[in-house]
Design an enzyme around this catalytic site. Structure first.
Site, PDB file in Angstrom:
ATOM      1  N   GLY A 129      -9.267  -8.923  -3.732  1.00 33.36           N
ATOM      2  CA  GLY A 129      -8.064  -9.713  -3.530  1.00 33.36           C
ATOM      3  C   GLY A 129      -8.131 -10.571  -2.276  1.00 33.36           C
ATOM      4  O   GLY A 129      -7.658 -11.712  -2.256  1.00 33.36           O
ATOM      5  N   ASP A 130      -8.729 -10.022  -1.213  1.00 32.45           N
ATOM      6  CA  ASP A 130      -8.874 -10.786   0.035  1.00 32.45           C
ATOM      7  C   ASP A 130      -9.802 -11.982  -0.168  1.00 32.45           C
ATOM      8  O   ASP A 130      -9.555 -13.066   0.356  1.00 32.45           O
ATOM      9  CB  ASP A 130      -9.423  -9.884   1.142  1.00 32.45           C
ATOM     10  CG  ASP A 130      -8.572  -8.653   1.375  1.00 32.45           C
ATOM     11  OD1 ASP A 130      -7.341  -8.737   1.175  1.00 32.45           O
ATOM     12  OD2 ASP A 130      -9.136  -7.604   1.745  1.00 32.45           O
ATOM     13  N   ARG A 186       0.848  -1.188   0.000  1.00 32.19           N
ATOM     14  CA  ARG A 186       0.000   0.000   0.000  1.00 32.19           C
ATOM     15  C   ARG A 186       0.886   1.241   0.000  1.00 32.19           C
ATOM     16  O   ARG A 186       1.563   1.536   0.986  1.00 32.19           O
ATOM     17  CB  ARG A 186      -0.917   0.021   1.231  1.00 32.19           C
ATOM     18  CG  ARG A 186      -1.981  -1.081   1.233  1.00 32.19           C
ATOM     19  CD  ARG A 186      -3.033  -0.815   0.168  1.00 32.19           C
ATOM     20  NE  ARG A 186      -4.091  -1.814   0.198  1.00 32.19           N
ATOM     21  CZ  ARG A 186      -4.099  -2.942  -0.499  1.00 32.19           C
ATOM     22  NH1 ARG A 186      -3.053  -3.227  -1.271  1.00 32.19           N
ATOM     23  NH2 ARG A 186      -5.114  -3.783  -0.427  1.00 32.19           N
TER      24      ARG A 186
END
Length: 317
Positions: free
Chosen positions: A258-259, A168
């Site tokens: 994505g999780d 991030r």
């Protein structure tokens, strides 16, 4: 005892309705949102008993997070703190050219002071898989040490370690991330990483298949999954690279996709599926997540199997 244990921060996500601007919003939708808890929920929805570990403030907002996650069916094993605050983030949805905007408000969150000694390490060592992500060590120097200690504890207990690189840029620079996260690599069995992060942060070159093979060959991973957004993913295992295309979907909310992918992949591997089949389920779960508001993949196994079946894949193998 849970098969999957995850560790990390879960925030409260506040978003105005539709595509309203944050500065003009009269009301906000509130939802729990965090990479590691999102993974736990996705795995739980596919039949894997899951536990989320964290340090949470003993406040109404902290209790709000824990209560919501419990409502999704996962176990929550938290250290309640009388210091620190509940992290939040604000999400402003919009199409082009504005784009979706995320504003974090997580400074001095209780989780940033979490130490491994505060948790019952047996919970990790009794699990089959321990999962965390690159977001967690980005939050504080304390969490960098805690992440390392938890990965070491998992390895000592013969628990498989899974890690989503999850870079991030609003949290740290590529150089900082590379220096810290590569130190964890010797303690990681399963690595999930976006192709863009492998290039931008690690400096690797090549297409996703080449990236997966290079990562798997250079480091002592058992499995490497390289995600490539709308183009799907590839998985490296036993020196073989398997490809998986993304499923067609209408996007309502992309946050948490994505999780959902990672949680489903872990769940299916724990259930005994080979890497190609786990990738199919992961891609199907990710596609379903994009149709659901919020960060969490509130899917059913039947829905996921339906997506896979419609693609023409034989899921009976």
């Amino acid at each position: 005892m849970s098969d999957l244990v995850t560790f990390g921060e879960t925030m409260l996500r506040l978003s105005p309705p539709d595509s309203e601007r944050l500065e003009d919003a009269a009301e906000f939708e509130v939802r729990a949102a965090g990479a590691e808890s999102n993974v736990a929920v996705a795995a739980q929805r596919l039949g894997t008993p899951s536990t989320w570990l964290s340090k949470v403030p003993e406040t109404p907002l902290g209790r709000r997070v824990v209560g919501e996650l419990n409502g999704y069916g996962i176990e929550t094993d938290v250290v309640w703190s009388h210091r620190g605050r509940q992290g939040t983030y604000y999400l402003e949805h919009a199409g082009k050219p504005r784009g979706t905007n995320v504003i974090y408000d997580r400074e001095n969150a209780a989780v940033t002071t979490a130490e491994a000694r505060e948790f019952d390490i047996d919970v990790i060592q009794d699990a089959r898989v321990f999962f965390t992500s690159g977001i967690t060590p980005a939050l504080s120097s304390t969490l960098r040490e805690t992440t390392a200690n938890m990965l070491k504890a998992a390895r000592r207990g013969d628990t498989t370690t899974a890690f989503d690189f999850n870079y991030r840029r609003k949290l740290w620079s590529p150089d900082e991330a590379r220096e810290t996260l590569t130190r964890f690599f010797p303690g990681i069995d399963v690595l999930v990483i976006a192709a863009r992060d492998a290039r931008t942060v690690l400096g690797f070159e090549g297409d996703p298949r080449q990236l997966a093979h290079k990562l798997g060959s250079q480091y002592d991973f058992t499995t490497v999954v390289v995600t490539r957004g709308s183009e799907g993913a590839v998985g490296w295992h036993d020196s073989v690279v398997h490809g998986q295309e993304a499923y067609e979907t209408d996007t309502v909310d992309a946050i948490g996709t994505g999780d959902a992918f990672t949680g489903a992949f872990i769940a299916r591997r724990l259930d005994g599926d080979d890497v190609p089949t786990a990738l199919e389920y992961a891609a199907a779960t990710a596609a379903l997540k994009r149709t659901i508001p919020g960060d969490v993949a509130l899917v059913t196994q039947e829905e996921v199997e339906s997506v896979v079946e419609e693609s023409g894949t034989d899921i009976s193998r």
